[in-house]
Scaffold this motif. Structure first.
Motif, PDB file in Angstrom:
ATOM      1  N   ASP A   1      37.815  36.476  44.793  1.00 16.07           N
ATOM      2  CA  ASP A   1      38.071  37.340  43.636  1.00 16.07           C
ATOM      3  C   ASP A   1      38.082  38.809  44.023  1.00 16.07           C
ATOM      4  O   ASP A   1      39.022  39.535  43.725  1.00 16.07           O
ATOM      5  CB  ASP A   1      37.092  37.049  42.496  1.00 16.07           C
ATOM      6  CG  ASP A   1      35.638  37.158  42.909  1.00 16.07           C
ATOM      7  OD1 ASP A   1      35.372  37.354  44.112  1.00 16.07           O
ATOM      8  OD2 ASP A   1      34.761  37.042  42.028  1.00 16.07           O
TER       9      ASP A   1
ATOM     10  N   ASP B   1      42.516  41.304  48.602  1.00 17.78           N
ATOM     11  CA  ASP B   1      41.872  40.181  47.920  1.00 17.78           C
ATOM     12  C   ASP B   1      42.648  39.883  46.639  1.00 17.78           C
ATOM     13  O   ASP B   1      43.687  40.492  46.363  1.00 17.78           O
ATOM     14  CB  ASP B   1      40.388  40.474  47.637  1.00 17.78           C
ATOM     15  CG  ASP B   1      40.178  41.788  46.895  1.00 17.78           C
ATOM     16  OD1 ASP B   1      41.092  42.203  46.137  1.00 17.78           O
ATOM     17  OD2 ASP B   1      39.120  42.419  47.046  1.00 17.78           O
ATOM     18  N   ARG B   2      42.148  38.929  45.825  1.00 20.98           N
ATOM     19  CA  ARG B   2      42.867  38.564  44.595  1.00 20.98           C
ATOM     20  C   ARG B   2      42.966  39.747  43.635  1.00 20.98           C
ATOM     21  O   ARG B   2      43.980  39.933  42.964  1.00 20.98           O
ATOM     22  CB  ARG B   2      42.174  37.381  43.903  1.00 20.98           C
ATOM     23  CG  ARG B   2      42.433  36.061  44.573  1.00 20.98           C
ATOM     24  CD  ARG B   2      41.620  34.935  43.943  1.00 20.98           C
ATOM     25  NE  ARG B   2      42.169  34.450  42.699  1.00 20.98           N
ATOM     26  CZ  ARG B   2      43.095  33.504  42.600  1.00 20.98           C
ATOM     27  NH1 ARG B   2      43.602  32.951  43.689  1.00 20.98           N
ATOM     28  NH2 ARG B   2      43.527  33.091  41.419  1.00 20.98           N
ATOM     29  N   TYR B   3      41.905  40.544  43.582  1.00 17.24           N
ATOM     30  CA  TYR B   3      41.926  41.714  42.704  1.00 17.24           C
ATOM     31  C   TYR B   3      43.091  42.632  43.080  1.00 17.24           C
ATOM     32  O   TYR B   3      43.861  43.052  42.213  1.00 17.24           O
ATOM     33  CB  TYR B   3      40.598  42.466  42.789  1.00 17.24           C
ATOM     34  CG  TYR B   3      40.594  43.775  42.039  1.00 17.24           C
ATOM     35  CD1 TYR B   3      40.173  43.843  40.716  1.00 17.24           C
ATOM     36  CD2 TYR B   3      41.028  44.956  42.641  1.00 17.24           C
ATOM     37  CE1 TYR B   3      40.186  45.038  40.018  1.00 17.24           C
ATOM     38  CE2 TYR B   3      41.052  46.146  41.956  1.00 17.24           C
ATOM     39  CZ  TYR B   3      40.625  46.186  40.651  1.00 17.24           C
ATOM     40  OH  TYR B   3      40.655  47.380  39.968  1.00 17.24           O
TER      41      TYR B   3
ATOM     42  N   ASP C   1      39.427  26.978  33.617  1.00 18.07           N
ATOM     43  CA  ASP C   1      39.438  28.444  33.732  1.00 18.07           C
ATOM     44  C   ASP C   1      39.824  29.100  32.407  1.00 18.07           C
ATOM     45  O   ASP C   1      39.250  30.128  32.025  1.00 18.07           O
ATOM     46  CB  ASP C   1      40.408  28.886  34.833  1.00 18.07           C
ATOM     47  CG  ASP C   1      39.896  28.554  36.228  1.00 18.07           C
ATOM     48  OD1 ASP C   1      38.689  28.696  36.462  1.00 18.07           O
ATOM     49  OD2 ASP C   1      40.713  28.146  37.075  1.00 18.07           O
TER      50      ASP C   1
ATOM     51  N   SER D   1      42.341  31.970  37.563  1.00 18.19           N
ATOM     52  CA  SER D   1      40.972  31.731  38.037  1.00 18.19           C
ATOM     53  C   SER D   1      40.518  32.849  38.967  1.00 18.19           C
ATOM     54  O   SER D   1      41.326  33.587  39.538  1.00 18.19           O
ATOM     55  CB  SER D   1      40.896  30.401  38.781  1.00 18.19           C
ATOM     56  OG  SER D   1      41.657  30.451  39.969  1.00 18.19           O
ATOM     57  N   ASP D   2      39.202  32.956  39.103  1.00 19.21           N
ATOM     58  CA  ASP D   2      38.580  33.843  40.091  1.00 19.21           C
ATOM     59  C   ASP D   2      39.036  35.293  39.975  1.00 19.21           C
ATOM     60  O   ASP D   2      39.479  35.913  40.947  1.00 19.21           O
ATOM     61  CB  ASP D   2      38.849  33.342  41.509  1.00 19.21           C
ATOM     62  CG  ASP D   2      38.305  31.937  41.738  1.00 19.21           C
ATOM     63  OD1 ASP D   2      37.247  31.628  41.173  1.00 19.21           O
ATOM     64  OD2 ASP D   2      38.949  31.160  42.462  1.00 19.21           O
ATOM     65  N   LEU D   3      38.924  35.842  38.768  1.00 19.08           N
ATOM     66  CA  LEU D   3      39.178  37.267  38.575  1.00 19.08           C
ATOM     67  C   LEU D   3      37.879  37.966  38.211  1.00 19.08           C
ATOM     68  O   LEU D   3      37.067  37.419  37.466  1.00 19.08           O
ATOM     69  CB  LEU D   3      40.192  37.498  37.453  1.00 19.08           C
ATOM     70  CG  LEU D   3      41.657  37.198  37.774  1.00 19.08           C
ATOM     71  CD1 LEU D   3      42.510  37.544  36.568  1.00 19.08           C
ATOM     72  CD2 LEU D   3      42.134  37.984  38.981  1.00 19.08           C
ATOM     73  N   PRO D   4      37.657  39.190  38.708  1.00 19.58           N
ATOM     74  CA  PRO D   4      36.451  39.932  38.331  1.00 19.58           C
ATOM     75  C   PRO D   4      36.413  40.158  36.824  1.00 19.58           C
ATOM     76  O   PRO D   4      37.448  40.401  36.194  1.00 19.58           O
ATOM     77  CB  PRO D   4      36.611  41.269  39.081  1.00 19.58           C
ATOM     78  CG  PRO D   4      37.597  40.994  40.161  1.00 19.58           C
ATOM     79  CD  PRO D   4      38.510  39.935  39.645  1.00 19.58           C
TER      80      PRO D   4
ATOM     81  N   ASN E   1      41.603  34.924  49.955  1.00 22.57           N
ATOM     82  CA  ASN E   1      41.661  34.380  48.604  1.00 22.57           C
ATOM     83  C   ASN E   1      40.273  34.260  47.971  1.00 22.57           C
ATOM     84  O   ASN E   1      39.759  33.159  47.716  1.00 22.57           O
ATOM     85  CB  ASN E   1      42.360  33.016  48.615  1.00 22.57           C
ATOM     86  CG  ASN E   1      42.719  32.556  47.205  1.00 22.57           C
ATOM     87  OD1 ASN E   1      43.028  33.375  46.339  1.00 22.57           O
ATOM     88  ND2 ASN E   1      42.667  31.255  46.976  1.00 22.57           N
TER      89      ASN E   1
ATOM     90  N   GLN F   1      44.521  25.740  45.583  1.00 24.94           N
ATOM     91  CA  GLN F   1      44.090  27.140  45.499  1.00 24.94           C
ATOM     92  C   GLN F   1      44.863  27.997  46.499  1.00 24.94           C
ATOM     93  O   GLN F   1      45.228  29.137  46.196  1.00 24.94           O
ATOM     94  CB  GLN F   1      42.583  27.237  45.753  1.00 24.94           C
ATOM     95  CG  GLN F   1      41.736  26.649  44.628  1.00 24.94           C
ATOM     96  CD  GLN F   1      40.245  26.733  44.930  1.00 24.94           C
ATOM     97  OE1 GLN F   1      39.732  26.028  45.792  1.00 24.94           O
ATOM     98  NE2 GLN F   1      39.556  27.608  44.232  1.00 24.94           N
TER      99      GLN F   1
ATOM    100  N   THR G   1      37.440  31.543  30.184  1.00 21.83           N
ATOM    101  CA  THR G   1      37.850  32.908  29.855  1.00 21.83           C
ATOM    102  C   THR G   1      37.767  33.150  28.343  1.00 21.83           C
ATOM    103  O   THR G   1      37.311  34.200  27.900  1.00 21.83           O
ATOM    104  CB  THR G   1      39.280  33.178  30.355  1.00 21.83           C
ATOM    105  OG1 THR G   1      39.344  32.953  31.757  1.00 21.83           O
ATOM    106  CG2 THR G   1      39.698  34.616  30.053  1.00 21.83           C
TER     107      THR G   1
END
Length: 465
Positions: free
Chosen positions: A118, A138-140, A337, A294-297, A116, A59, A341
């Motif tokens: 979302d 952040d990831r966003y 993931d 992975s890990d997106l809003p 790291n 990750q 999705t």
């Protein structure tokens, strides 16, 4: 005066799409170059811990790759910093770990941090900025900046602008409620939004309305260009984790010279479509789609509804190819993931089991040669070397034939029959006919609707064997 300037700013039509000033999140930070310390907060236990398939070091590697994917960022250091239960604490970590991170940032001379997760809350971004005294991403933030960097069509840029609106609303609400004392750029939004004298929610609502209208029009034009080719063509959507090799696969299958595969996250943001002939003689439209991550809003995913609609329509009617990069040690977590999705955008379970072809790519790479997943009946290929491609083409041909309800019919035709010219003109003849005296015997593949049209046109002339 300020209200008038903001109203103009939020009108999408007043900008040429793709210019930097169309961005609504902070352009102050976007125009600088950043040396970034990347921190992965590994939740050690509790409901907030990651899937057992996800390894913290992988990750972290992905987060570093995301940062380095942007031309104005470089990851100068990275580390995993454990946290208990979840990442909801205002400062995420306790005082001891925060002190270690401050020292690490100073040693690396990092001018920004990427956490790291979302998406950070406004209060977390404010608190972390106060502690580290550098911008906090952040990831966003990173993914959205990547989308802006690589989007090439109106459709993609409109979807990106749409994805920003919930983010802006949330942060402006936090600022206006006086719960925060940050400058707007600390929360990655434009200063003008904090200064507006009027109903900002109404301004953003109008902006969202305009964007959705323009996006609907762009999507309509895109859909019409597909329908104009041949509405009877099967649609095969190629999906997978970002950088799995989707563009390379579509290029292999169709020979499309316009495609230029890149070893880069989110190299494809716009759904492109390319036609190829299958062994049955059927034409298929292969769609190269945006990569999953992975890990997106959820609102970032839903903003790409127009792009993902091509996936939904393909799997509801025809075939989907799920491409997995089995050279990546985290391929099982990536598969998890992607499937999650697909389900989140409304793809039914029976479609995933009946109409999806699982394809394992990059088998030429070290570490992938001994991986075999018998549970999914996957096909192993290398887009680079071409290994396994014929097996994949045969499987696609089989799935498309079933999905489009095609049948093989045998026709015995007099050599002077006008049907013969019609068959060749409409490209139904894949295998040359067999001569039988003054007759020719054709085996052709047609869908139910094509058989109906054929019978209506030629039934008085046709003889079946």
């Amino acid at each position: 005066m300020i209200f008038r300037r903001i109203t103009q700013f939020t009108s999408f039509r007043s900008f040429s799409i793709g210019r930097p000033d169309v961005a609504t999140t902070s352009s102050k930070f976007a125009n600088d170059r950043w040396s970034v310390l990347v921190v992965h907060p590994k939740v050690r236990w509790g409901s907030g811990s990651a899937s057992v398939l996800k390894q913290a070091d992988r990750q972290l590697e992905e987060a570093v790759a995301l940062v380095n994917n942007l031309p104005n960022m470089i990851a100068v250091d990275s580390l995993i910093m454990p946290v208990d239960y979840n990442t909801k604490r205002k400062s995420i970590w306790a005082a001891g770990n925060l002190e270690k991170l401050v020292s690490r940032r100073e040693a690396a001379r990092a001018t920004a941090l990427m956490i790291n997760v979302d998406v950070l809350s406004p209060s977390q971004q404010e608190e972390l900025f106060r502690i580290f005294e550098v911008p906090i991403f952040d990831r966003y933030n990173i993914v959205l900046s990547t989308f802006k960097e690589f989007a090439q069509t109106d459709e993609a840029r409109l979807q990106i602008a749409l994805a920003e609106i919930p983010y802006i609303k949330h942060r402006i609400h936090a600022l206006s409620s006086k719960r925060l004392h940050s400058r707007p750029e600390i929360l990655h939004i434009e200063q003008q939004y904090a200064e507006v004298e009027g109903d900002l929610n109404e301004i953003l609502r109008k902006r969202e309305q305009d964007l959705r209208r323009d996006l609907k029009e762009a999507t309509r034009k895109s859909s019409e260009s597909i329908k104009s080719k041949n509405s009877s063509d099967a649609v095969v959507a190629v999906v997978g984790y970002t950088n799995a090799g989707k563009t390379s696969l579509v290029k292999r299958l169709t020979g499309a010279s316009s495609l230029t595969p890149k070893n880069q996250l989110f190299a494809t943001l716009d759904t492109t479509r390319h036609v190829a002939k299958l062994p049955s003689g059927r034409s298929a439209v292969f769609t190269d789609t945006i990569g999953f991550l992975s890990d997106l809003p959820m609102h970032l995913i839903s903003a790409f509804e127009a792009t993902l609609a091509h996936v939904k329509s393909a799997v509801s009617m025809d075939v989907i190819i799920h491409l997995r990069d089995v050279s990546n040690p985290d391929w099982k977590a990536q598969e998890e993931d992607v499937v999650a999705t697909l389900k989140s955008i409304g793809v039914a379970e029976n479609v995933l089991t009946e109409r999806m072809i699982t394809v394992d790519n990059k088998i030429d790479k070290e570490g992938a040669e001994n991986i075999a997943d018998t549970s999914t009946n996957s096909i192993r290929i290398s887009c680079k070397t071409g290994d396994g491609m014929q097996d994949l083409i045969d499987r696609i041909n089989q799935k498309v034939t079933i999905a489009t309800k095609c049948k093989t019919i045998r026709l015995r035709l007099d050599v002077r029959s006008p049907v013969i010219e019609w068959l060749y003109h409409n490209e139904f003849v894949v295998v040359e006919p067999v001569a039988d005296g003054n007759n020719l015997i054709f085996d052709v593949v047609m869908s139910e609707s094509e058989i109906g049209r054929f019978r209506k046109k030629f039934d008085h002339l046709r003889k079946k064997v």
